[in-house]
Motif scaffolding. Sequence first.
Motif, mmCIF file in Angstrom:
data_model
loop_
_atom_site.group_PDB
_atom_site.id
_atom_site.type_symbol
_atom_site.label_atom_id
_atom_site.label_comp_id
_atom_site.label_asym_id
_atom_site.label_seq_id
_atom_site.Cartn_x
_atom_site.Cartn_y
_atom_site.Cartn_z
ATOM 1 N N VAL A 318 0.810 -1.113 -0.061
ATOM 2 C CA VAL A 318 0.065 -0.080 0.067
ATOM 3 C C VAL A 318 0.910 1.036 -0.174
ATOM 4 C CG1 VAL A 318 -1.665 1.466 1.223
ATOM 5 C CG2 VAL A 318 -2.301 -0.929 1.189
ATOM 6 N N GLY A 319 1.797 1.416 0.916
ATOM 7 C CA GLY A 319 2.786 2.094 0.949
ATOM 8 C C GLY A 319 3.405 2.590 -0.576
ATOM 9 N N GLU A 320 3.787 1.391 -1.198
ATOM 10 C CA GLU A 320 4.632 1.706 -2.321
ATOM 11 C C GLU A 320 3.545 2.165 -3.328
ATOM 12 O OE1 GLU A 320 7.666 1.131 -2.761
ATOM 13 O OE2 GLU A 320 7.634 1.769 -4.951
ATOM 14 N N ILE A 363 -5.313 1.021 -5.242
ATOM 15 C CA ILE A 363 -4.976 -0.072 -3.906
ATOM 16 C C ILE A 363 -6.047 -1.162 -4.309
ATOM 17 C CG2 ILE A 363 -5.359 -0.381 -1.591
ATOM 18 C CD1 ILE A 363 -4.040 2.403 -1.200
ATOM 19 N N ALA A 364 -7.223 -0.708 -4.701
ATOM 20 C CA ALA A 364 -8.015 -2.160 -4.915
ATOM 21 C C ALA A 364 -7.705 -2.577 -6.029
ATOM 22 C CB ALA A 364 -9.531 -1.113 -5.071
ATOM 23 N N ALA A 365 -7.031 -2.098 -7.076
ATOM 24 C CA ALA A 365 -7.037 -2.990 -8.274
ATOM 25 C C ALA A 365 -5.428 -3.383 -8.181
ATOM 26 C CB ALA A 365 -6.733 -1.948 -9.527
ATOM 27 N N HIS A 366 -4.755 -3.263 -7.081
ATOM 28 C CA HIS A 366 -3.290 -3.801 -7.153
ATOM 29 C C HIS A 366 -3.445 -5.498 -7.148
ATOM 30 C CE1 HIS A 366 0.904 -3.491 -5.926
ATOM 31 N NE2 HIS A 366 0.728 -4.530 -4.997
ATOM 32 N N GLU A 370 -1.151 -11.890 -5.986
ATOM 33 C CA GLU A 370 0.204 -12.385 -5.867
ATOM 34 C C GLU A 370 0.705 -12.591 -4.435
ATOM 35 O OE1 GLU A 370 2.584 -9.688 -8.224
ATOM 36 O OE2 GLU A 370 1.466 -10.150 -10.038
ATOM 37 N N VAL A 371 0.034 -11.858 -3.541
ATOM 38 C CA VAL A 371 0.509 -12.096 -2.185
ATOM 39 C C VAL A 371 -0.259 -13.261 -1.588
ATOM 40 C CG1 VAL A 371 0.513 -10.877 0.173
ATOM 41 C CG2 VAL A 371 0.756 -9.501 -1.940
ATOM 42 N N HIS A 372 -1.620 -13.267 -1.852
ATOM 43 C CA HIS A 372 -2.233 -14.485 -1.490
ATOM 44 C C HIS A 372 -3.651 -14.643 -2.559
ATOM 45 C CE1 HIS A 372 -4.884 -17.147 0.913
ATOM 46 N NE2 HIS A 372 -3.733 -17.582 1.431
ATOM 47 N N PRO A 373 -3.938 -15.487 -2.775
ATOM 48 C CA PRO A 373 -4.881 -15.646 -3.950
ATOM 49 C C PRO A 373 -6.121 -15.269 -3.536
ATOM 50 C CG PRO A 373 -3.800 -17.818 -3.902
ATOM 51 C CD PRO A 373 -3.223 -16.795 -2.745
ATOM 52 N N ASP A 374 -6.674 -15.174 -2.351
ATOM 53 C CA ASP A 374 -7.804 -14.730 -1.866
ATOM 54 C C ASP A 374 -7.782 -13.480 -1.018
ATOM 55 O OD1 ASP A 374 -8.792 -17.277 -2.401
ATOM 56 O OD2 ASP A 374 -8.286 -18.261 -0.624
ATOM 57 N N LEU A 375 -6.648 -12.796 -1.300
ATOM 58 C CA LEU A 375 -6.479 -11.402 -0.770
ATOM 59 C C LEU A 375 -7.283 -10.267 -1.351
ATOM 60 C CD1 LEU A 375 -5.156 -9.697 1.656
ATOM 61 C CD2 LEU A 375 -3.240 -9.713 0.442
ATOM 62 N N ARG A 376 -7.984 -9.531 -0.729
ATOM 63 C CA ARG A 376 -8.525 -8.143 -1.269
ATOM 64 C C ARG A 376 -8.029 -6.883 -0.275
ATOM 65 N NH1 ARG A 376 -8.990 -11.472 -4.533
ATOM 66 N NH2 ARG A 376 -10.542 -12.458 -5.712
ATOM 67 N N VAL A 377 -7.642 -6.053 -0.967
ATOM 68 C CA VAL A 377 -7.367 -5.000 0.002
ATOM 69 C C VAL A 377 -8.043 -3.671 -0.499
ATOM 70 C CG1 VAL A 377 -5.576 -3.638 0.934
ATOM 71 C CG2 VAL A 377 -5.126 -6.100 0.654
ATOM 72 N N ARG A 411 -17.066 2.132 3.660
ATOM 73 C CA ARG A 411 -15.423 1.876 3.377
ATOM 74 C C ARG A 411 -15.160 1.817 1.754
ATOM 75 N NH1 ARG A 411 -16.659 -1.434 7.705
ATOM 76 N NH2 ARG A 411 -15.332 -0.887 9.464
ATOM 77 N N ASN A 412 -14.106 1.604 1.404
ATOM 78 C CA ASN A 412 -13.198 1.745 0.204
ATOM 79 C C ASN A 412 -14.166 3.116 -0.624
ATOM 80 O OD1 ASN A 412 -12.068 1.034 -2.379
ATOM 81 N ND2 ASN A 412 -13.756 -0.134 -3.089
ATOM 82 N N GLN A 413 -14.133 4.011 0.051
ATOM 83 C CA GLN A 413 -14.462 5.405 -0.358
ATOM 84 C C GLN A 413 -13.628 6.646 0.033
ATOM 85 O OE1 GLN A 413 -18.557 6.740 1.260
ATOM 86 N NE2 GLN A 413 -18.547 4.349 1.505
ATOM 87 N N VAL A 414 -13.715 7.717 -0.614
ATOM 88 C CA VAL A 414 -13.157 9.037 -0.343
ATOM 89 C C VAL A 414 -14.181 9.849 0.437
ATOM 90 C CG1 VAL A 414 -11.486 10.849 -0.908
ATOM 91 C CG2 VAL A 414 -11.518 8.424 -1.795
ATOM 92 N N ARG A 415 -13.813 10.549 1.667
ATOM 93 C CA ARG A 415 -14.701 11.739 1.939
ATOM 94 C C ARG A 415 -13.950 12.874 1.888
ATOM 95 N NH1 ARG A 415 -20.476 11.014 2.552
ATOM 96 N NH2 ARG A 415 -20.723 8.951 2.214
ATOM 97 N N ALA A 416 -14.594 13.950 1.292
ATOM 98 C CA ALA A 416 -13.785 15.198 1.044
ATOM 99 C C ALA A 416 -14.715 16.307 1.976
ATOM 100 C CB ALA A 416 -13.486 15.498 -0.324
#
Length: 439
Positions: A318-320, A363-366, A370-377, A411-416
Motif C-alpha cells: 500500500v505504501g508503495e 490500491i483496490a486494483a493492485h 500475488e500475495v495471497h490468491p484470496d486477498l482483497r485490499v 468503506r472503500n471510498q473517499v470523503r472530502a
Amino acid sequence: LVGVVANQRLAQKFGDLVLQDASRAFREDVVAYIGQYGSWQAAIAQESFRAFVTRTRGLDGRSPGVPGTPPPPRMDRSASGPPAGAMPPPGRQRPPFRFLLVDPAGVALTKSSPYEVGDAVAQEDRRKSLPIVVKGETVAYMVPRGEVIYSDMDRGYIAAVRDALLFGCIAAALLAIGLGLFLGTRLSSSLRTLSNVIEQTQKGALGLHAAVRSNDEVGALARAFNQMSSELAHSHEKLRASHAQIEAQAAAMHELSVRDSLTHLHNRRHFDEQAGELCAKSRRSERPLAVMIGDIDHFKQINDRFSHAVGDAVLRQVGEVLRQNTRATDLVARYGGEEFVIAFADTSLDQAAMLCDKLRTAIAAHAWHEVHPDLRVTISIGVAALRRDDKLDKVLGLADDLLYLAKASGRNQVRAEVLDAAALTDETPVAEEAGNARL
Ligand SMILES: Nc1nc2c(ncn2[C@@H]2O[C@H](COP(=O)(O)OP(=O)(O)OP(=O)(O)O)[C@@H](O)[C@H]2O)c(=O)[nH]1
C-alpha cells in the motif's frame, strides 16, 4: 682594517730585522776589538774603535754604532750580497743604528747623547741593552739608540709589499662584497620562494612544495616545510574522507530517524514536523493545501485470516502504491498501524479528492492475489483542505472525521470536506453528516 694592521706589523718586523742585522755587526766589531786588545780600556788606549772598524772592515771611518756618527742610508742587501746580519763589502752599507756601549757596572764606554764616556747610564736605557760576551764573560752591554732608517731598497721593498697588501685587501674586499651580494640575493630569493609557499598554504592551498634545492639552512627549512606540507595534505585528505563518512552516516541516521522501517515511507514525527511547516508556508503564500488520512479496510481481518506477515506485506505494498501515485512534492507518511497520511502542497480540495480516489482505485486494483490468491485490499480515505487560520491539528482532525465517515458509509471510498468544520463536532455522529460530503 686588516690592511692597516698588516702594514704596521710589516714595518715593525722590518725594523726588527734591521736592528738584528746592525746589532750583530756591532757586536762582532766590539768582540773583535776587545778580543784583540784584552779589554775595552786597553783597546781604547791603543786604537780608537772607529779606527779599528775602519781598518778591519774597510769602512770610511764612520763605523756602525760609533758615537757621533750619523746613520748613513742602508744599501741593498740583495741575494747577491753578504748574508743577512753580516757586514757588507766595504763602502756598500752602513747599519742605520747607533749603539751606546755600557760596561757591566752600568758606566758609558762610548759617547751617545745624553751620555758622555764615564757617565752612569740610566736604568731605563739599560733595560734595552744586549750583552756582549767574550770568551764566556760578559764584557759590556750594547744599547741601541735612535730610530731605524731604511735604505732606498728597503723603502722600495716596503712600498712593494704595501702595494701588494693594498691590492690584496682591495681584491679581498671586492670579492667579499661580490660574494655577499651573490649569496644575499640567492638567500633572499630562496626565502621569498619559501615565504610565498607558506603564505599560500596559510590561505588554504595544501600539498604545496617550495622549490628550494640548496643545502644550506634555507634548504633544510624548505625540506622540513615540504615534509610538513605533505603530511598536512595527507592528514587533511584523511580528515576530509572521515568527515564525508561521518556526514554520510549522519545523513543515513537522520534518514532512519524520519523513516518508517516497514514501508520506508516517512514516519509520523517527520510528517508532523514537515506538514506543520507546509501549513505555515501555505498560509503565508495563500496557496491551497490538502491533507488526507487513509486507513486500510478490515486490516485486522487480513492479519487474522492471512497471517501477520501478509499484513506486513499489505502495508508495504500500500505504501508503495501511495508513493508511486503521488508527486515528489507530496508528503507521504505512515501515520501508525494501517493508517497513512498525505499532505498535498499547492492542491485544492477538489484536486486532492480526485487524487485520493485515484489512490483508492489503484490500491483496490493492485495485484493482491500475488500475495495471497484470496486477498482483497481496499482503503477508506478522508480529505480536508486547510483554511485560513487553521493549524495542522485542525485539518488532520477534520480529515480523520471524514475518514470515520467513509468507514461508516461502507468503506472503500473517499470523503472530502465540503462544510465548515464547525459542523463536525464530537457530539455529532459523522455518519449523519454523510449527506454533506461528496465523493
Ligand atoms: N501486520 C501488521 N498489522 C498491524 C500493524 N500495525 C497495526 N496492525 C494491526 O492493524 C489492525 C487494525 O485493526 P482495526 O483498528 O480494528 O481496524 P480494521 O481492522 O482495519 O478495521 P476498519 O479500520 O474499521 O476497517 C490491528 O489488528 C493491528 O494489530 C503492522 O505494522 N503490521
